[in-house]
Design an enzyme around this catalytic site. Structure first.
Site, short mmCIF file in Angstrom:
data_model
loop_
_atom_site.label_atom_id
_atom_site.label_comp_id
_atom_site.label_asym_id
_atom_site.label_seq_id
_atom_site.Cartn_x
_atom_site.Cartn_y
_atom_site.Cartn_z
CE1 TYR A 1 -3.94 1.86 -0.22
CE2 TYR A 1 -3.47 2.71 1.97
CZ TYR A 1 -4.22 2.73 0.81
OH TYR A 1 -5.26 3.62 0.69
CE LYS B 1 -20.65 -20.24 -15.08
NZ LYS B 1 -21.58 -21.09 -15.84
CD GLU C 1 -23.99 -18.69 -15.31
OE1 GLU C 1 -24.43 -19.84 -15.18
OE2 GLU C 1 -23.07 -18.40 -16.10
CG ASP C 2 -28.31 -18.38 -14.04
OD1 ASP C 2 -28.21 -19.14 -15.01
OD2 ASP C 2 -28.07 -18.72 -12.88
CB ALA D 1 -37.37 -21.60 -29.75
N GLY D 2 -35.17 -21.01 -26.88
CA GLY D 2 -34.64 -19.93 -26.07
C GLY D 2 -33.16 -19.69 -26.32
CB ALA D 3 -30.62 -17.91 -24.29
CB ALA D 4 -29.56 -23.02 -24.02
CG ASN E 1 -30.17 -30.74 -15.50
OD1 ASN E 1 -30.37 -31.89 -15.10
ND2 ASN E 1 -29.00 -30.31 -15.91
CG ASN F 1 -22.94 -25.10 -19.64
OD1 ASN F 1 -23.27 -26.06 -20.34
ND2 ASN F 1 -23.55 -23.93 -19.70
#
Length: 751
Positions: free
Chosen positions: A37, A92, A134-135, A193-196, A287, A320
């Protein structure tokens, strides 16, 4: 307790949560604090102000990722809000650190608008080397990632989109190889048909699947051009609308080669699986309940059904964690400005290739000893396989360099070694020896050649160019086992019953006839693979040998001692373990051979162990240990050790610091050596520890290994006339490979 109760207890145990911050530099003195410092910290601040890229040299930015969420689409929980999502984001961070040694701050933003969220994340660029989104709910997640990628010059990666795409992409590459299909002709149906789903479909197109062969379904059925024109689809899944009649998922699956489920559990029936093309591929990744459960899908038809899910209790888990830690590792280490399509494809290809390699014993044990061999039940590596880091991160780094988004040059070969060092000092130390071995491989006789572990080790030794393995045993049995293991190599085998080796009995008889052995007995002894391998080495047909995997240590050592014996300048052999800690390496002897060593034995063992340390590029500093410090206790036992230390200090051949007798803490604590015992010959903590007897040596290394967190390599046998190493009965394939590498370096030294 239920899983929920266990989890709550796990998270609330002091300290609450799963992460903490630790310092990486010393802070024990006033000078340390003045450097950390004020006033010393001003120097790196000025350097960064002048050259912004110096932030990567003087701060943690280059190894720091932000895991960012608004909690609007948490897996299995939905829109629970920013604060409630924090345990997931901490988790995560744990995975980043555990699998790729990347530090993480989790940041949960409670914003009402996309613009506010964008401004908060974009402002993080000076602090972080990368952003993991994320999410975050769709379709906002697409807009957020695209905007941030445009605005920021550090990698931005939405794992919910691309992680599933990359891991399932790797599974797809291997599945079509097994099913004998090709990417261009594949017909793929998506549930979801979503993001994934959109990201995965895009990625499959990058791999070579034709866009017009992809049929995507949402809860209302097939995405059609008619629905797109009616405004029923959002801009991100609209490109996958097809000019086909409206229909449901069952109609979309009829005749399909591949089903990709990213929707909801239980929506696929046996009849729908039976309607698919021959040898269908199903990735049911919802899942916790997949679109169709594993057993039902496999039983639906008689041909090969290749099945993957998101669950760990079935084969082929699309997880993942196989992607994001290693993708970020490679991206950070070349200071990539983004994670582009080429890097994602490189990651998927590396994962697919890894699944075809022999699986380490530790990974097999972690998954209940179930067979793990490339085929329908094993198309992607397991998350706990440590090799993923060494395969995926370099592939991503190379792709970043080749595609022009890397801002730092990286030599990939040396990069792999740096990655190994991140996972532990033992890997770093073994890499030194294995590189030496590869420079001039030697013939290593593996005495227990019919053992599955020995065969797998032989395959790895040959494939990696570490040694020229010779498996001792029944040739047809060895070849059958190698074929059953799927190992694509033709092993070199020495069969004791082969007439070509009849002269080995004569050789053994000449060596042992004055020890009461008859010619007939010598012939019978040669049938023992230990004696056979020992004669092979002593007669020059092999340069080194390994044994002990199926024998107790004393019985395994008997044949090499009788046939090969100790070196000309040695009267005693000794067993040495190398123990590696995060920032320290110790060589501990004797751990396996000499039960109650005399003064002379201690002197010789110290010489042998110091020589061994130098093979690992470690300059030895030896301490002869006791419960006494330099005469503080005077017994025959302490006098023996004291005399051995005196002999070594007066020996010109002992060209390394050595002292004793001393207590263990004196030997390894720098403050004691510099303060209380400043007269010691050791000017730094010892790295060669010589124990007073076999009991002490064996107890010491096992306590340090089990309670001290040390990784153990060995036992390495020193003092033999030619290289011999005796394995422990529970050693894994990697242990055999490591000791074979040590044996090769021993043989190189003996030339």
């Amino acid at each position: 307790m239920s899983l929920d109760e266990d989890s709550l207890e796990y998270h609330r145990t002091e300290p609450p949560g799963k992460i903490e911050i630790q310092t990486t530099k010393s802070t024990t003195t006033q000078r340390d604090l003045s450097l950390a410092y004020s006033p010393g910290v001003a120097a790196p601040c000025r350097a960064i102000a002048e050259t912004p890229d110096d932030a990567y040299s003087y701060t943690a930015k280059g190894n720091l990722v932000a895991v960012v969420s608004d909690g609007s689409a948490v897996l299995g929980l939905g829109d629970i809000g920013a604060q409630a999502s924090k345990p997931v984001m901490e988790g995560k961070g744990v995975l980043f650190k555990r699998f790729a040694d990347i530090d993480v701050f989790d940041l949960e933003f409670d914003h009402d608008t996309v613009d506010a969220f964008l401004e908060s994340v974009a402002a993080l660029e000076p602090t972080f080397g990368g952003i993991n989104l994320e999410d975050i709910g769709a379709p906002e997640c697409f807009t957020i990632e695209e905007e941030l990628r445009d605005r920021m010059s550090i990698p931005v990666f939405h794992d919910d989109q691309h992680g599933t795409a990359i891991i399932s992409g790797a599974a797809l590459l291997n599945a079509i190889e097994i099913a004998d299909k090709d990417l261009e002709s594949l017909r793929v149906t998506f549930a979801g048909a979503g993001a994934a789903a959109v990201a995965t479909a895009r990625f499959y197109v990058s791999l070579g699947v034709k866009r017009e062969h992809i049929t995507m379904c949402d809860i209302d059925g097939i995405l059609t051009t008619e629905r797109a024109e009616a405004g029923d689809l959002h801009p991100y899944n609209r490109p996958f609308a097809r000019d086909v009649p409206e229909g449901d998922l069952a109609e979309a699956m009829a005749g399909a080669d591949v089903f990709v489920g990213l929707a909801a559990g239980g929506i696929v029936s046996e009849e729908m699986v039976r309607s698919m093309a021959d040898d269908p591929i199903l990735f049911a990744m919802a899942n916790p309940d997949p679109e169709i459960d594993y057993e039902t899908a496999k039983a639906a038809r008689e041909d090969t059904v290749i099945m993957a899910t998101g669950r760990s209790d079935y084969p082929n888990q699309v997880n993942n964690v196989l992607g994001f830690p290693f993708i970020f590792r490679g991206a950070l280490d070349v200071r990539a400005s983004e994670i582009n399509e080429a890097m994602k494809v490189a990651a998927a290809t590396a994962l697919a290739d890894l699944a075809k390699q022999d699986v380490p014993d530790a990974v097999v044990k972690a998954y209940g000893d179930q067979p793990l061999q490339f085929g329908p039940e094993y198309i992607i590596p397991k998350p706990l396989d440590p090799r993923v880091l060494f395969e995926v991160a370099p592939a991503v780094a190379r792709a970043a360099q080749d595609s022009g988004v890397a801002r730092a040059d990286l030599e990939i070969d040396t990069y792999v070694e740096a990655l190994e060092a991140r996972l532990g000092k033992s890997r770093e130390m073994m890499r030194i020896v294995l590189n030496k071995a590869k420079s001039e491989p030697k013939r290593v006789a593996l005495a227990e050649g019919t053992d599955e572990k020995m065969i797998r080790a032989a395959y790895q030794l040959e494939e990696q160019g570490i040694a020229e393995p010779v498996l001792v045993g029944d040739e047809p049995e060895i070849e059958r086992t190698a074929a059953n293991l799927g190992l694509a190599f033709e092993p070199t085998v020495a069969e004791p019953t082969d007439e070509a080796y009849d002269h080995y009995a004569d050789f053994l008889y000449e060596r042992r006839r004055r020890k009461g052995i008859t010619r007939n007995e010598a012939g019978e002894m040669i049938a023992d693979s230990n004696y056979f391998a020992s004669v092979m080495v002593e007669s020059g047909d092999a340069d080194a040998m390994l044994t002990g995997l199926t024998h107790h240590y004393p019985s395994a050592l008997r044949a090499p001692l009788q046939v090969i014996g100790t070196a000309e300048d040695a009267n005693y052999a000794a067993g040495v373990y190398m123990l590696t800690f995060k920032n320290r390496v110790l060589f501990v002897a004797d751990t396996t051979v000499n039960q109650d060593p005399t003064e002379e034995v201690l002197v010789e063992v110290t010489h042998h162990t110091a020589e061994l340390a130098r093979r690992f590029n470690v300059e030895p500093r030896a301490a002869l240990l006791s419960y006494s410090n330099f005469g503080s206790v005077d017994t025959e036992g302490t006098r023996k050790i004291r005399r051995a230390a005196e002999t070594l200090r007066g020996d010109p051949a002992a060209d390394f610091p050595v002292d004793g007798e001393m207590q263990a803490d004196t030997a390894v604590v720098e403050e004691l050596l510099e303060g209380t015992y400043e007269f010691s010959e050791l000017d730094a903590p010892a790295n060669v520890l010589i124990l007073p007897n076999l009991e002490a040596g064996n107890i010491t290394y096992k306590l340090l290994q089990r309670l001290g967190g040390a990784e153990a390599i060995g036992p390495m046998l020193t003092g033999m006339n030619k290289p011999v190493h005796v394995l422990q009965r529970d050693d894994e394939v990697k242990d055999i490979v490591n000791l074979a590498g040590v044996a090769v370096v021993d043989a190189q030294q003996n030339e």
